[in-house]
Design an enzyme around this catalytic site. Sequence first.
Site, mmCIF file in Angstrom:
data_model
loop_
_atom_site.group_PDB
_atom_site.id
_atom_site.type_symbol
_atom_site.label_atom_id
_atom_site.label_comp_id
_atom_site.label_asym_id
_atom_site.label_seq_id
_atom_site.Cartn_x
_atom_site.Cartn_y
_atom_site.Cartn_z
ATOM 1 N N SER A 38 0.859 -1.190 0.000
ATOM 2 C CA SER A 38 0.000 0.000 0.000
ATOM 3 C C SER A 38 0.893 1.237 0.000
ATOM 4 O O SER A 38 2.044 1.181 0.457
ATOM 5 C CB SER A 38 -0.854 0.041 1.266
ATOM 6 O OG SER A 38 -1.519 1.286 1.401
ATOM 7 N N TYR A 62 -1.854 -0.916 10.389
ATOM 8 C CA TYR A 62 -1.950 -1.102 8.934
ATOM 9 C C TYR A 62 -0.673 -0.621 8.258
ATOM 10 O O TYR A 62 -0.086 -1.316 7.433
ATOM 11 C CB TYR A 62 -3.167 -0.328 8.411
ATOM 12 C CG TYR A 62 -3.414 -0.504 6.917
ATOM 13 C CD1 TYR A 62 -4.151 -1.577 6.443
ATOM 14 C CD2 TYR A 62 -2.914 0.410 5.986
ATOM 15 C CE1 TYR A 62 -4.385 -1.744 5.076
ATOM 16 C CE2 TYR A 62 -3.139 0.246 4.625
ATOM 17 C CZ TYR A 62 -3.879 -0.834 4.172
ATOM 18 O OH TYR A 62 -4.101 -0.995 2.824
ATOM 19 N N LYS A 104 2.019 -2.973 6.147
ATOM 20 C CA LYS A 104 2.277 -2.808 4.711
ATOM 21 C C LYS A 104 3.759 -2.495 4.435
ATOM 22 O O LYS A 104 4.296 -2.918 3.402
ATOM 23 C CB LYS A 104 1.360 -1.720 4.132
ATOM 24 C CG LYS A 104 -0.126 -2.108 4.145
ATOM 25 C CD LYS A 104 -0.394 -3.353 3.312
ATOM 26 C CE LYS A 104 -1.882 -3.637 3.163
ATOM 27 N NZ LYS A 104 -2.149 -4.804 2.287
HETATM 28 P P1 NAD Z 1 -11.920 -5.310 0.227
HETATM 29 O O1 NAD Z 1 -12.248 -5.210 1.671
HETATM 30 O O2 NAD Z 1 -12.867 -4.761 -0.779
HETATM 31 O O3 NAD Z 1 -11.647 -6.849 -0.154
HETATM 32 C C1 NAD Z 1 -10.825 -7.643 0.654
HETATM 33 C C2 NAD Z 1 -11.193 -9.106 0.472
HETATM 34 O O4 NAD Z 1 -10.302 -9.861 1.318
HETATM 35 C C3 NAD Z 1 -12.623 -9.452 0.930
HETATM 36 O O5 NAD Z 1 -13.270 -10.225 -0.071
HETATM 37 C C4 NAD Z 1 -12.425 -10.254 2.209
HETATM 38 O O6 NAD Z 1 -13.424 -11.245 2.420
HETATM 39 C C5 NAD Z 1 -11.047 -10.860 1.970
HETATM 40 N N1 NAD Z 1 -10.383 -11.239 3.232
HETATM 41 C C6 NAD Z 1 -10.268 -10.503 4.364
HETATM 42 N N2 NAD Z 1 -9.635 -11.200 5.311
HETATM 43 C C7 NAD Z 1 -9.323 -12.415 4.763
HETATM 44 C C8 NAD Z 1 -8.672 -13.576 5.251
HETATM 45 N N3 NAD Z 1 -8.218 -13.649 6.504
HETATM 46 N N4 NAD Z 1 -8.527 -14.631 4.417
HETATM 47 C C9 NAD Z 1 -8.999 -14.573 3.157
HETATM 48 N N5 NAD Z 1 -9.635 -13.503 2.639
HETATM 49 C C10 NAD Z 1 -9.799 -12.441 3.448
HETATM 50 O O7 NAD Z 1 -10.468 -4.649 0.101
HETATM 51 P P2 NAD Z 1 -9.682 -4.020 -1.167
HETATM 52 O O8 NAD Z 1 -9.845 -2.556 -1.123
HETATM 53 O O9 NAD Z 1 -9.996 -4.778 -2.393
HETATM 54 O O10 NAD Z 1 -8.195 -4.323 -0.694
HETATM 55 C C11 NAD Z 1 -7.428 -5.415 -1.173
HETATM 56 C C12 NAD Z 1 -5.998 -5.218 -0.738
HETATM 57 O O11 NAD Z 1 -5.532 -3.961 -1.218
HETATM 58 C C13 NAD Z 1 -5.785 -5.200 0.779
HETATM 59 O O12 NAD Z 1 -4.564 -5.832 1.085
HETATM 60 C C14 NAD Z 1 -5.689 -3.713 1.088
HETATM 61 O O13 NAD Z 1 -4.965 -3.457 2.262
HETATM 62 C C15 NAD Z 1 -4.974 -3.222 -0.143
HETATM 63 N N6 NAD Z 1 -5.132 -1.785 -0.415
HETATM 64 C C16 NAD Z 1 -6.361 -1.240 -0.560
HETATM 65 C C17 NAD Z 1 -6.476 0.126 -0.799
HETATM 66 C C18 NAD Z 1 -7.810 0.794 -0.946
HETATM 67 O O14 NAD Z 1 -7.849 2.043 -0.886
HETATM 68 N N7 NAD Z 1 -8.906 0.080 -1.173
HETATM 69 C C19 NAD Z 1 -5.314 0.906 -0.909
HETATM 70 C C20 NAD Z 1 -4.062 0.301 -0.772
HETATM 71 C C21 NAD Z 1 -3.988 -1.054 -0.523
#
Ligand code: NAD
Length: 259
Positions: free
Chosen positions: A149, A164, A168
């Site tokens: 991230s 968090y 990351k």
């Molecule tokens: P989201 O919450 O929309 O989706 C996350 C998915 O992960 C969900 O389907 C959830 O069921 C699954 N999950 C959670 N815990 C789990 C576990 N223990 N085992 C298996 N599956 C699990 O999130 P997103 O926005 O798509 O984020 C995906 C990744 O991107 C994450 O690592 C997040 O930290 C990273 N990220 C997101 C953003 C953002 O702004 N959305 C920015 C930077 C990084």
Amino acid sequence: MAGIIEKMRLDGKKGFVTGAARGIGKCTATAFAEAGADIAIVDLDLENAQKTAEEIADLTGQKVVSIQCDVTNEIQVNEMVESVVGQLGGLDFCHANAGICINAPAEKMTFTQWKKNLSVNLDSIFLTDTVAGRYMLSHGGGSIINTASMSAHIVNVPQPQCAYNASKAGVIQLTKSLAVEWAKRGVRVNCISPGYIGTDLTLSSPTLQPLIAQWNDMAPMGRLGKPEELESVCVYLAGDTSTFTTGSDFCIDGAFTCF
Ligand code: NAD
């Protein structure tokens, strides 16, 4: 001679994406299948994973399976990788993407909250990468993509999220460590560092959603990114045009971390 678009295709390759039932993972899984790969949708949420798998299979005609797995559980991760190999017939790449964000001021964050965030965001990457990596090391190589991230590079404001951010930052250094260890053995390891992206994690969170206007004011582009804006780099990393790319972190944040 094949042109660059043909060279970037993933025909015949097999991979899995964790946290793929929705959000960024769903988007990269779709892109991998559009590029010709067979894919496993791995998530804690089996019902949504099944729906996503059906949707991607209908859209692309590729083999797409769903597997329930808690990526913090060593036994389940081992079984998941075994199941991917069994159902798809091999494993060429994976995207370790599942993650959560717990927001709490450091002085009020419980040790349980800290450990939960570190476990889902960092321990899971160690487990997924090493279990998948062991298979790849003994089967001709492969490519691993981790989701870090921009929070590995900056401290987000105004929301407090020390666990968090630390998790990351750990993902990037773990990515680089594995890349160096496996560089001569055919397994590449890279990560992406997205800026704020419009997914359920941000758009549906009661604590984060009200902050979006403030984030947009700080953002050089004045907006959130879309999950689709991360997919081409992941297709590149999974495929054979990135064979000299390992240990790299791709910060895709609309210049948010530039100042
Ligand atoms: P989201 O919450 O929309 O989706 C996350 C998915 O992960 C969900 O389907 C959830 O069921 C699954 N999950 C959670 N815990 C789990 C576990 N223990 N085992 C298996 N599956 C699990 O999130 P997103 O926005 O798509 O984020 C995906 C990744 O991107 C994450 O690592 C997040 O930290 C990273 N990220 C997101 C953003 C953002 O702004 N959305 C920015 C930077 C990084």
